[in-house]
Motif scaffolding. Structure first.
Motif, PDB file in Angstrom:
ATOM      1  N   ALA A   4      68.260  56.780  57.855  1.00 63.90           N
ATOM      2  CA  ALA A   4      67.976  57.762  59.143  1.00 63.90           C
ATOM      3  C   ALA A   4      69.341  58.368  59.751  1.00 63.90           C
ATOM      4  O   ALA A   4      69.724  59.270  59.899  1.00 63.90           O
ATOM      5  CB  ALA A   4      67.204  57.277  60.039  1.00 63.90           C
ATOM      6  N   LEU A   5      70.151  57.143  59.647  1.00 68.97           N
ATOM      7  CA  LEU A   5      71.424  57.294  60.299  1.00 68.97           C
ATOM      8  C   LEU A   5      72.567  58.131  59.445  1.00 68.97           C
ATOM      9  O   LEU A   5      73.592  58.769  60.114  1.00 68.97           O
ATOM     10  CB  LEU A   5      72.076  55.849  60.452  1.00 68.97           C
ATOM     11  N   THR A   6      72.193  58.373  58.055  1.00 66.50           N
ATOM     12  CA  THR A   6      73.219  58.856  57.206  1.00 66.50           C
ATOM     13  C   THR A   6      72.463  60.481  57.251  1.00 66.50           C
ATOM     14  O   THR A   6      73.457  61.285  56.537  1.00 66.50           O
ATOM     15  CB  THR A   6      73.180  58.442  55.893  1.00 66.50           C
ATOM     16  N   ASP A   7      71.257  60.787  57.412  1.00 63.35           N
ATOM     17  CA  ASP A   7      70.946  62.037  57.659  1.00 63.35           C
ATOM     18  C   ASP A   7      70.851  62.742  59.004  1.00 63.35           C
ATOM     19  O   ASP A   7      70.141  62.382  59.652  1.00 63.35           O
ATOM     20  CB  ASP A   7      69.620  61.963  57.087  1.00 63.35           C
ATOM     21  N   SER A   8      71.748  63.729  59.320  1.00 59.11           N
ATOM     22  CA  SER A   8      71.964  64.440  60.389  1.00 59.11           C
ATOM     23  C   SER A   8      70.605  65.024  60.960  1.00 59.11           C
ATOM     24  O   SER A   8      70.702  65.325  62.044  1.00 59.11           O
ATOM     25  CB  SER A   8      73.121  65.327  60.349  1.00 59.11           C
ATOM     26  N   SER A   9      69.819  65.381  59.909  1.00 62.91           N
ATOM     27  CA  SER A   9      68.565  66.182  60.207  1.00 62.91           C
ATOM     28  C   SER A   9      67.368  65.091  60.478  1.00 62.91           C
ATOM     29  O   SER A   9      66.259  65.548  60.359  1.00 62.91           O
ATOM     30  CB  SER A   9      68.372  67.176  59.397  1.00 62.91           C
ATOM     31  N   SER A  10      67.573  63.945  60.528  1.00 64.40           N
ATOM     32  CA  SER A  10      66.516  62.897  60.717  1.00 64.40           C
ATOM     33  C   SER A  10      65.682  62.676  61.908  1.00 64.40           C
ATOM     34  O   SER A  10      66.462  63.372  63.038  1.00 64.40           O
ATOM     35  CB  SER A  10      67.080  61.512  60.222  1.00 64.40           C
ATOM     36  N   ILE A  11      64.868  62.181  61.865  1.00 64.00           N
ATOM     37  CA  ILE A  11      63.916  62.086  63.258  1.00 64.00           C
ATOM     38  C   ILE A  11      64.739  61.236  64.081  1.00 64.00           C
ATOM     39  O   ILE A  11      64.567  61.521  65.182  1.00 64.00           O
ATOM     40  CB  ILE A  11      62.770  61.083  62.747  1.00 64.00           C
ATOM     41  N   PHE A  12      65.517  60.416  63.594  1.00 58.24           N
ATOM     42  CA  PHE A  12      66.208  59.519  64.584  1.00 58.24           C
ATOM     43  C   PHE A  12      67.122  60.256  65.619  1.00 58.24           C
ATOM     44  O   PHE A  12      67.218  59.945  66.838  1.00 58.24           O
ATOM     45  CB  PHE A  12      67.182  58.511  63.744  1.00 58.24           C
TER      46      PHE A  12
END
Length: 310
Positions: free
Chosen positions: A209-217
């Motif tokens: 999640a932290l490496t995906d700028s479009s994540s739910i996080f």
């Protein structure tokens, strides 16, 4: 436990807005807020137990959440939550935890966090953790679940219908270990965890999640930022937009000259929505959007959600 600076929460399963005001009116110096659970029972058969499943009544969901938004006024304070240790995960319960897991998880976040009240994020909700279905009662740990299973077997229920209820409403769903990364046991422990780790930890985890700028996080992070930086989220008046399709939940927040619109499509169907006025700015969304596209009649995509400044 009476100081103004101490957050004290009243857990009242049968609370009404009138009772909630008595608990949490700031003038009374008693409790800071209430947890009310009216919305979490909307997918069970009337007059029966939580295991007796019924389709979610979206009209009722709008009615219940809107009632708690408007009825407390300035005489009480509400909590905002979908999940806790006793409730199944919302993305599996009322969303789509397969094809539209990311979209529906973001949608539920936007719908709730733009409301008035104190929002709560339950462990794993911010990365879209899902329920963990079981196929046999031997896989369950929760005593409530185990007792219910044996009681209903004795009453003649089939194993299949009981397991279906457990997979939908069982408390173990929310209690599986936090999924930190794709290492064994989701990085939670090198030992043996008290509950099985959901096998999808290899793709659903904090590291990913932290490496995906479009994540739910990052949607949750944006929602927290909006609340901290805009008084309208905290204090703005709420109004439900009633002339919408059944599966579209839309409302406005208004404070002084500022007016925001929140629109959510709680389904995987396309739904039409008419913008009351053109959008000036997109504040948060779960699809790529521009304010120029949000005018007149628009088509909402599966589980689409956005908040805009009008």
């Amino acid at each position: 436990f009476g100081g103004k600076d101490l957050l004290t929460v009243g857990e009242t399963w049968g609370a009404t807005p009138e009772i909630a005001k008595r608990y949490s009116d700031p003038k009374r110096n008693e409790l800071s807020m209430v947890f009310q659970f009216e919305h979490v029972g909307l997918d069970q058969q009337a007059g029966k137990e939580k295991w007796d499943l019924a389709p979610l009544d979206l009209t009722k969901l709008k009615e219940v959440l809107s009632k708690w938004q408007t009825s407390l006024g300035n005489e009480g304070w509400n909590s905002l939550f979908w999940n806790n240790h006793d409730l199944p995960r919302i993305v599996s319960r009322w969303g789509n935890d397969q094809q539209y897991r990311v979209e529906s998880a973001k949608m539920f976040a936007i719908l709730l966090h733009m409301m008035k009240g104190t929002p709560y994020i339950y462990q794993g909700e911010e990365i879209g953790m899902t329920n963990y279905p079981i196929s046999d009662i031997s896989e369950a740990e929760d005593i409530e679940t185990i007792n219910m299973y044996h009681e209903r077997i004795e009453k003649g229920y089939t194993k299949e219908e009981i397991i279906r209820s457990i997979n939908t409403k069982g408390r173990d769903n929310a209690r599986t270990p936090m999924q930190w990364d794709d290492s064994p046991n989701g990085g939670f422990t090198t030992g043996t965890p008290w509950l099985h780790v959901n096998p999808n930890y290899q793709t659903i985890n904090v590291e990913q999640a932290l490496t995906d700028s479009s994540s739910i996080f990052y949607t949750y992070q944006k929602l927290i930022e909006l609340r901290k930086q805009n008084e309208i989220v905290v204090w703005g008046a709420y109004r439900l937009l009633e002339d919408t399709p059944e599966k579209v939940f839309a409302y406005t927040r208004e404070l002084g000259a500022e007016k925001w619109l929140v629109v959510t499509n709680i389904s995987e169907e396309l739904n039409e929505f008419r913008m009351p006025t053109p959008a000036k700015e997109v504040l948060v969304a779960n699809y790529e959007l521009t304010s120029e596209s949000l005018t007149g009649e628009i088509n909402l995509r599966p589980y689409e959600a956005f908040a805009v400044r009008l």
